[in-house]
Scaffold this active site. Structure first.
Site, PDB file in Angstrom:
ATOM      1  N   LYS A 210      10.914   0.733   6.495  1.00 46.39           N
ATOM      2  CA  LYS A 210      10.167   1.093   5.286  1.00 46.39           C
ATOM      3  C   LYS A 210      10.662   0.297   4.074  1.00 46.39           C
ATOM      4  CE  LYS A 210       7.971   3.487   2.190  1.00 46.39           C
ATOM      5  NZ  LYS A 210       6.579   3.780   2.084  1.00 46.39           N
ATOM      6  N   CYS A 264       7.080   3.105  -5.543  1.00 39.25           N
ATOM      7  CA  CYS A 264       7.641   2.626  -4.272  1.00 39.25           C
ATOM      8  C   CYS A 264       8.207   1.219  -4.387  1.00 39.25           C
ATOM      9  CB  CYS A 264       6.546   2.615  -3.212  1.00 39.25           C
ATOM     10  SG  CYS A 264       5.683   4.173  -3.130  1.00 39.25           S
TER      11      CYS A 264
HETATM   12  N1  SAJ Z   1       0.643  -6.115  -7.422  1.00 39.45           N
HETATM   13  C1  SAJ Z   1       0.572  -7.360  -8.041  1.00 39.45           C
HETATM   14  N2  SAJ Z   1       0.042  -8.404  -7.338  1.00 39.45           N
HETATM   15  C2  SAJ Z   1      -0.398  -8.255  -6.044  1.00 39.45           C
HETATM   16  C3  SAJ Z   1      -0.304  -6.995  -5.420  1.00 39.45           C
HETATM   17  C4  SAJ Z   1       0.232  -5.927  -6.131  1.00 39.45           C
HETATM   18  O1  SAJ Z   1       0.941  -7.526  -9.201  1.00 39.45           O
HETATM   19  O2  SAJ Z   1      -0.876  -9.259  -5.501  1.00 39.45           O
HETATM   20  C5  SAJ Z   1       1.210  -4.989  -8.177  1.00 39.45           C
HETATM   21  C6  SAJ Z   1       0.234  -3.825  -8.384  1.00 39.45           C
HETATM   22  O3  SAJ Z   1      -0.594  -4.033  -9.487  1.00 39.45           O
HETATM   23  C7  SAJ Z   1       1.190  -2.665  -8.579  1.00 39.45           C
HETATM   24  C8  SAJ Z   1       2.363  -3.022  -7.657  1.00 39.45           C
HETATM   25  O4  SAJ Z   1       2.250  -4.402  -7.416  1.00 39.45           O
HETATM   26  O5  SAJ Z   1       1.665  -2.605  -9.899  1.00 39.45           O
HETATM   27  C9  SAJ Z   1       2.384  -2.260  -6.351  1.00 39.45           C
HETATM   28  O6  SAJ Z   1       1.074  -2.154  -5.824  1.00 39.45           O
HETATM   29  P1  SAJ Z   1       0.760  -2.241  -4.250  1.00 39.45           P
HETATM   30  O7  SAJ Z   1      -0.700  -2.079  -4.070  1.00 39.45           O
HETATM   31  O8  SAJ Z   1       1.377  -3.457  -3.691  1.00 39.45           O
HETATM   32  O9  SAJ Z   1       1.573  -1.054  -3.621  1.00 39.45           O
HETATM   33  P2  SAJ Z   1       1.768   0.546  -3.822  1.00 39.45           P
HETATM   34  O10 SAJ Z   1       3.054   0.768  -4.547  1.00 39.45           O
HETATM   35  O11 SAJ Z   1       0.559   1.215  -4.352  1.00 39.45           O
HETATM   36  O12 SAJ Z   1       1.970   0.962  -2.289  1.00 39.45           O
HETATM   37  C10 SAJ Z   1       3.008   0.349  -1.539  1.00 39.45           C
HETATM   38  C11 SAJ Z   1       2.442  -0.125  -0.207  1.00 39.45           C
HETATM   39  N3  SAJ Z   1       3.373  -1.035   0.449  1.00 39.45           N
HETATM   40  C12 SAJ Z   1       3.009  -2.264   0.863  1.00 39.45           C
HETATM   41  O13 SAJ Z   1       1.910  -2.720   0.691  1.00 39.45           O
HETATM   42  C13 SAJ Z   1       4.083  -3.062   1.557  1.00 39.45           C
HETATM   43  C14 SAJ Z   1       2.140   1.071   0.687  1.00 39.45           C
HETATM   44  O14 SAJ Z   1       1.771   0.655   1.999  1.00 39.45           O
HETATM   45  C15 SAJ Z   1       3.375   1.975   0.780  1.00 39.45           C
HETATM   46  O15 SAJ Z   1       3.112   3.126   1.549  1.00 39.45           O
HETATM   47  C16 SAJ Z   1       3.736   2.424  -0.604  1.00 39.45           C
HETATM   48  O16 SAJ Z   1       4.063   1.258  -1.369  1.00 39.45           O
HETATM   49  C17 SAJ Z   1       4.902   3.385  -0.497  1.00 39.45           C
HETATM   50  O17 SAJ Z   1       4.690   4.622  -0.605  1.00 39.45           O
HETATM   51  O18 SAJ Z   1       5.999   2.951  -0.238  1.00 39.45           O
END
Ligand code: SAJ
Length: 421
Positions: A210, A264
């Site tokens: 994780k 996360c």
């Molecule tokens: N973000 C960027 N650029 C990108 C992708 C995301 O700036 O290209 C930013 C988003 O705007 C946000 C942050 O990153 O601020 C996180 O967003 P996210 O969509 O990557 O993830 P979370 O935090 O909503 O969910 C993540 C997920 N993990 C992964 O994709 C590896 C999810 O599968 C997990 O279950 C979750 O964390 C968790 O609970 O750990």
């Protein structure tokens, strides 16, 4: 398993509880908040997540889900409580310890205990020790191996906010039992609603898995964010650059933004850094790059304000419109939102008017209300603002590229308008 207790009824615990309940398994939800317990027992929800309201209402009215503040005996316990960071970036396991204290007294021989909370390696074994201290009359896997009275496993959730219900059912799961019997029991529990595959491994690999997933994403986002700052220095359009680089068959760069938020990705990599401070150089650097991105955006906004002042405007007459304050696109969640941090930082010093467009919320958080920031619709905000800052790539903004006058300044941290084709 006739009765399952879910300890912690938040973003993960509550949807998980309703999915077991939908399979006609009796679910006892336990939470420390009376507000959460009362809300759920009325058939309502205290969080915003698609489909969840209908599932909770159905589960409660059919009598399969009930919430309480006091742990009760059950066949299995699933712990889904927060594991936040302390101020000095160390994992705070106090909620897991409190959950152990609450279920310890009601454990019975034959019970299964699953930890779902994102946790540093070794936490599940620590949980087993805490439970063993309370219940010296029962045996635990670290004492009695496969023949223990209580079975314990770690099984991380890996769902994306906004798609939690769908992903809880469809995603593959990693299941790390403390012994083979523990894993087997956990797999059969999850198989009651999980349609993805359940992969069995050791408890420590499951914990690390994780942390690895979210660190991988953090490092990749940091690469995109660093690239955006390098490109800004060199007058290069980073969005076009990434689009072209991604035409390479083995390159897939993520999108820069105003920072990394949520509960996360901005947290979990620190668990690795804390446990391996000497080795985890890249993981730490990625955290630092992403954490510094909101301040970089704030500096860009300050420079734009200075530019407007140089062109003859008084600071108090400059209206700024911020588009989006959620931590990412298409959700209302403000937890650790870098967009909100940017708005708060600018508002603290700006003398003129500040307005926010957030299509996913009906009200602004107190911090902005107190600072006399107003929520507005996109059209009105854009027509009033001298400076427009796009912070979140909400779908509602994507198709709505406004016509700006030559005097209006746009800072597009997500590249959805400045890069529009
Ligand atoms: N973000 C960027 N650029 C990108 C992708 C995301 O700036 O290209 C930013 C988003 O705007 C946000 C942050 O990153 O601020 C996180 O967003 P996210 O969509 O990557 O993830 P979370 O935090 O909503 O969910 C993540 C997920 N993990 C992964 O994709 C590896 C999810 O599968 C997990 O279950 C979750 O964390 C968790 O609970 O750990």
């Amino acid at each position: 398993m006739n009765t399952i207790s879910i300890v912690g009824l938040g973003y993960i615990g509550l949807p998980t509880a309703t999915l077991f309940a939908a399979r006609k398994i009796r679910v006892i939800g336990v939470d420390v908040s009376s507000h959460v317990v009362d809300t759920i027992n009325r058939g309502d929800i205290h969080i915003v997540e698609p489909e969840l309201d209908i599932l909770v209402q159905a589960a409660v009215s059919a009598g399969y889900l009930r919430a309480t503040m006091q742990a009760e005996p059950a066949d299995a316990f699933v712990i889904a409580v927060p594991t936040p960071l302390t101020a000095d970036q160390k994992p705070d396991l106090s909620c897991i310890q409190a959950a152990a204290m609450s279920i310890g007294p009601v454990l019975r021989s034959g019970n299964l205990v699953i930890l779902e909370s994102t946790s540093p390696v070794g936490t599940t074994e620590q949980l087993a020790s805490w439970l063993a201290e309370i219940r010296t009359d029962l045996t635990f896997p670290h004492q009695a191996g496969d023949g223990s009275d209580i079975r314990i496993a770690y099984c991380p959730e890996r769902v994306l906010p906004g798609r939690i219900v769908h992903e809880l059912v469809m995603n593959d799961r990693v299941i790390g039992g403390m012994t083979p019997n523990c894993s087997e029991a956990a797999v059969s529990l999850y198989k009651s609603f999980v349609q993805g595959e359940c992969f069995v491994t050791t408890v420590r690999i499951a914990e690390m898995c994780k942390l690895t997933e979210n660190s991988f994403r953090d490092v990749n986002i940091a690469f995109a964010n660093e690239l955006s700052m390098i490109c800004d220095e060199q007058g290069i359009n980073v969005w076009e650059l990434i689009r072209l680089a991604n035409r390479h068959p083995r390159v897939n760069i993520l999108q820069p933004g105003c920072g990394v938020g949520g509960h996360c990705i901005a947290v979990d990599p620190w668990f690795i850094v804390d446990s391996a401070p000497t080795q985890a150089k890249l993981i730490r650097a990625a955290r630092e790059v992403n954490d510094a991105k909101p301040e970089w955006v704030v500096r860009q906004i300050e420079e734009a304000i200075e530019g407007l002042i140089r062109s003859g405007m008084a600071a108090k007459d400059i209206c700024i419109a911020f588009l989006g304050i959620a931590y990412k696109a298409n959700i209302d969640d403000l937890r650790e939102s870098p967009a909100l941090a940017v708005v708060e930082a600018v508002t603290a010093h700006h003398k003129g008017r500040v307005v926010v467009v957030e299509p996913n919320r009906e009200a602004l958080p107190d911090s902005l209300v107190r600072a006399e920031v107003f929520l507005m619709n996109l059209e009105e905000a854009v027509s009033r603002a001298h400076l427009i800052i796009l912070l979140v790539d909400h779908a509602a903004f994507k198709g709505a590229l406004p016509k700006l006058s030559s005097k209006q300044v746009l800072i597009d941290t997500r590249g959805i308008w400045s890069n529009a084709k």
